[in-house]
Design an enzyme around this catalytic site. Sequence first.
Site, PDB file in Angstrom:
ATOM      1  CG  ASP A 107      58.433  34.647  47.295  1.00 24.47           C
ATOM      2  OD1 ASP A 107      59.653  34.438  47.387  1.00 24.47           O
ATOM      3  OD2 ASP A 107      57.628  34.333  48.191  1.00 24.47           O
ATOM      4  CG  ASP A 110      48.972  41.985  58.668  1.00 26.62           C
ATOM      5  OD1 ASP A 110      48.335  40.987  59.069  1.00 26.62           O
ATOM      6  OD2 ASP A 110      48.555  42.724  57.767  1.00 26.62           O
TER       7      ASP A 110
END
Length: 296
Positions: free
Chosen positions: A113, A266
Amino acid sequence: MKTMWWRDMRSLLIVPMFKCLVAICLVISLLVFVESLYMNIVVIYVKLCKRKPEKIYKWEAMQEDLELGNQNFPMVLVQIPMYNEREVFQLSIGAACRLIWPLDRLIVQVLDDSTDPTIMEMVSIECGKWATKGINIKCERRDNRNGYKAGALKQGMRHSYVKTCTYIAIFDADFQPEPDYLERTVPFLIHNPELALVQARWKFVNAKKCLMTRMQEMSLNYHFTAEQESGSTRHAFFGFNGTAGVWRLAAMEEAGGWKDRTTVEDMDLAVRVGLHGWKFVFVNDVSVLPILLDYN
């Protein structure tokens, strides 16, 4: 008159309310203390009785089949999300490409990214270097950064070659797995169909550099030992650390995959997978090398 009104309201409403809040805080503190005490008792039990994951779950080393060759090895995808990681991208990509696993059963996916054109070019060159060595490595980029890391992981799962994989290992850009990482973690998933995640611990390369890194090491070591190893031993829930773990793709898909609605993707994924009845295992003997922040 006003003074008396205030005194009455304070004695009838405000003081009882604060007493109630204090009582609630005391109860919560007591529960946290009891939980911490219980987890530490479990840790002592694990150490004294040497309750390693191999004694709780089935584990057998992978062996090459004489007839099938490497085909008995499952396909594994290694994801490395990164963003302008000039200092560490070579280390993480190199460590992932050095993992001991049949080359035709391994895909390394670099989710870049980065917005710096120079770094983007450097990452592309690094990926190309490993591709010439026979590594099946993909460098995937987006035209936006929606969802940040979660968005990158979500986008990375949409590529057609991901569907050919059974397990997915995830490493942040500042993490370096040991070459035998897959050999020591994937067999847990192969031989225990109820397991969705194998989480390894972190072993810090710069833990002794300064007081701040030492303090971070102490805090995280408690997290691994008292929370994750204890939870794993009790077959209880514990969260995914966002890196240094191997997921079962089927479990991720059943829970809906990555969601970019949050920056704690997560824990979000771990909770949803856990609610579907899947189990996790923490392997304390398998470590991945990260770098702690020292602000120098």
